[in-house]
Every structure is written in C-alpha cells, then in structure tokens.
Design a protein around this motif. Structure first.
Motif, PDB file in Angstrom:
ATOM      1  N   GLN A  24       0.825  -1.207   0.000  1.00 13.13           N
ATOM      2  CA  GLN A  24       0.000   0.000   0.000  1.00 13.13           C
ATOM      3  C   GLN A  24       0.862   1.261   0.000  1.00 13.13           C
ATOM      4  OE1 GLN A  24      -3.210   0.174  -0.425  1.00 13.13           O
ATOM      5  NE2 GLN A  24      -3.670  -2.028  -0.278  1.00 13.13           N
ATOM      6  N   ALA A  25       1.987   1.231   0.741  1.00  8.48           N
ATOM      7  CA  ALA A  25       2.878   2.391   0.798  1.00  8.48           C
ATOM      8  C   ALA A  25       3.518   2.645  -0.563  1.00  8.48           C
ATOM      9  CB  ALA A  25       3.953   2.169   1.863  1.00  8.48           C
ATOM     10  N   ARG A  27       2.200   1.805  -3.483  1.00  7.10           N
ATOM     11  CA  ARG A  27       1.151   2.314  -4.378  1.00  7.10           C
ATOM     12  C   ARG A  27       0.909   3.795  -4.127  1.00  7.10           C
ATOM     13  NH1 ARG A  27      -0.435   3.141  -8.988  1.00  7.10           N
ATOM     14  NH2 ARG A  27      -2.626   3.699  -9.238  1.00  7.10           N
ATOM     15  N   LYS A  28       0.882   4.181  -2.864  1.00  5.72           N
ATOM     16  CA  LYS A  28       0.675   5.579  -2.504  1.00  5.72           C
ATOM     17  C   LYS A  28       1.807   6.448  -3.053  1.00  5.72           C
ATOM     18  CE  LYS A  28       0.020   8.644   1.474  1.00  5.72           C
ATOM     19  NZ  LYS A  28      -0.012   8.737   2.962  1.00  5.72           N
ATOM     20  N   LYS A  31       1.025   6.868  -6.849  1.00  3.64           N
ATOM     21  CA  LYS A  31      -0.320   7.250  -7.277  1.00  3.64           C
ATOM     22  C   LYS A  31      -0.429   8.766  -7.423  1.00  3.64           C
ATOM     23  CE  LYS A  31      -5.124   6.172  -6.082  1.00  3.64           C
ATOM     24  NZ  LYS A  31      -6.007   5.555  -5.044  1.00  3.64           N
TER      25      LYS A  31
END
Length: 322
Positions: A24-25, A27-28, A31
């Motif tokens: 998730q980190a 992807r952030k 993004k």
C-alpha cells in the motif's frame, strides 16, 4: 539459491515485515501526480529479496496491479534499472544478465565471465535450469553461438556447474596438477590452454589453493603471473577471474566495482549487478577489501561517481561509509 551470510550482508531484511502495508505504501508513492522516490528507495532497500517477492505478490492480489509495470512507468534511467534489479529474484537476475550479455549487438564477455566464475556450482545449475525454462534455449547453446575459441571452452565448462564442491585435498594430485600447469605453460614453447581450463574449472577450491602454492614453488612465480604471460584477451581475463574468485571473492568484486567507476564514464551495468547481487551476500567484506586495495571507501567512490536517486539506492546497498 544464493549462499547467504547474514553477518556480511548490508541488506538484511525488515524484522517487522508486513507485505500488505509495504504494498500500500508503494502504491501511494506512485499514485497521482509525481512520484515519491524516497519512499520507494526506503522500502525496497530495507527489505531483502524474499520480502520484496512477497510484496510483489501482495501488490497484485490486494491492489490488482503489477508492481513491476508501475515501477517502470514511474521511474527512468539507471534509477529504474537498479530498482527493477532489486525486484528480480537473484537466480533470475543472473539469468537475465547472462541473456543480456549475449543478445543484441556485441557480447558483454566481462559479464559472462563475472557471473560464471563467481557463482557456486549449485547456483550455476539453478541458473542453467531457469535459463532453459525462460528462454527455450540452453545456456550452453547460447554461449556456443555467441562466443568462440578458448573463451568459449572456459565459459561452457563453468556453465555446467560441474566444479567439485568438496573440501578434500589430495597432496599427490595437487603436486601433479601444479606440475601439469607448469608443463602446459612456463616450461614449453607455446601454451596448452586446455590443461589450464581443465584443472582450473573443475577442481575444488581447497585443492586448487594447494595447487597454487605448489605451483609457486615449481615455477618461482604466481599462477596469476603465468596466466598473464601465457594468455591474452578474454581467455586471460576469464582464467584470472577464476583464480581470483577461488582465492578471495570479495576482493574480485571490489576490483570489479573499482573498474566500473574509475576513469571516464561509468560501467553502470557492472556497478548495478555487483551492488545488487552482493548486497545480501558479502558486501561488508567487499567494502573492506575495496578500502584496503584502493585507499578510499566504496561509499566515497559511489558518492563521487553517481548522482540523484540512483546514487541514493547504491549508497543504501553499500550500507556505510567505511
């Protein structure tokens, strides 16, 4: 599977590891507008190769995107190359590098020599198996189609992964091998390269270290000096690499790193390959050898030779300033 010595590695892996959190980190960080390169560097140079592979799988399953594709779309240049190298399992990274060295215009003989001279027999057998699965042709077939002469013989011999991995030393055979090397080179007109290839590419490490000692007493010179005087070109480079890796593998890689950065221009392919492939194996030993051999730290060489996010990654792989 690369032989791991955690106490000699600079990249040891995260102790509190949560692949979903890291996915998730990442992807952030990619993004929206702009890319948070520092977060990508921090995450991927903290995790070890196994953990990165878990993140790769988790990224796909939880986010529904391919992490490699996302990284390639956000990064560029040598920064992209070193990050993708980190995301590639060690055996497959060697497979890709060997293929790259042989396909396209020209041949990167030094890459072929480096990988095949420095990996263990087990590692080479795994590389060969995965090479065939990935590319259809065998590693030996591609070496034969892309190289020639005595260099080809050395590389084919090494590519079989047939070196004796034992530790038994036969004193009488060591004497015989040393004498055979002497008769094949220093003690004759011309050189019988086949004898050098046969002995240096098949005997176990401990045996050959004794052979080298005996050889010095017979020839009154070191085996490396004889190779330099009897051979030339890529064959000389290949046999010297074999001897150097048998004697002191970290020193061999320290020399590879030094040569990749000294002078005009940087051999980024070699620099990236060595820094990535040895960061979880013996980078601390390589750093010590580098400092002893060249009087400057590996860290300082990278500082002076590289720039930007690429430099940040290499310094993290280097792991320290000494």
């Amino acid at each position: 599977m690369v032989s791991i010595a955690p106490w000699l590695a600079t990249i040891k892996g995260a102790q509190c590891f949560n692949p979903e959190h890291e996915a998730q980190a990442l992807r952030k960080a990619m993004k929206g507008l702009g890319t948070d390169e520092d977060t990508i560097i921090q995450i991927l140079t903290l995790l070890n190769c196994s953990q990165r592979q878990q993140v790769l799988i988790t990224y796909k399953s939880t986010i529904g995107r391919d992490l490699i594709d996302d990284l390639k779309s956000e990064l560029k240049g040598n920064f992209e190359r070193v990050i993708i190298a980190l995301m590639t399992p060690s055996t497959m990274y060697d497979v890709h590098e060997l293929r790259r060295a042989m396909k396209g215009p020209g041949t990167d003989e030094s890459c072929l020599i480096e990988i095949l001279a420095s990996r263990t027999s087990e590692e080479i057998r795994n590389i060969s198996q995965n090479y065939k699965l990935h590319y259809g042709s065998t590693l030996e077939e591609d070496i034969i189609s892309d190289t020639s002469g005595r260099l080809q013989q050395v590389l084919v011999s090494l590519s079989t992964g047939g070196r004796d991995e034992g530790t038994y030393v036969d004193g009488s055979l060591a004497q015989q091998d040393a004498q055979c090397l002497f008769e094949a080179g220093e003690n004759k007109w011309g050189t019988d390269e086949v004898q050098f290839i046969s002995i240096l590419c098949t005997r176990n490490v401990e045996h050959l270290l004794m052979v080298f000692d005996v050889y010095r007493s017979i020839a009154n010179k070191d085996i490396t000096d004889s190779i330099k005087s009897e051979m030339s070109g890529d064959l000389e480079d290949a046999l010297l690499a074999v001897v150097k890796c048998l004697r002191n593998k970290p020193a061999y890689f320290a020399e590879r790193l030094y040569k990749s950065m000294k002078g005009l221009g940087t051999d980024d392919s070699t620099l990236i390959r060595v820094m990535v492939s040895r960061s979880e194996v013996d980078m601390l030993d390589i750093r010590r050898e580098f400092l002893a051999m060249y009087g400057k730290s590996l860290h300082s060489f990278i500082e002076g030779d590289c720039s930007g996010d690429y430099k940040k990654v290499l310094l993290r792989l280097c792991g320290g300033e000494d």
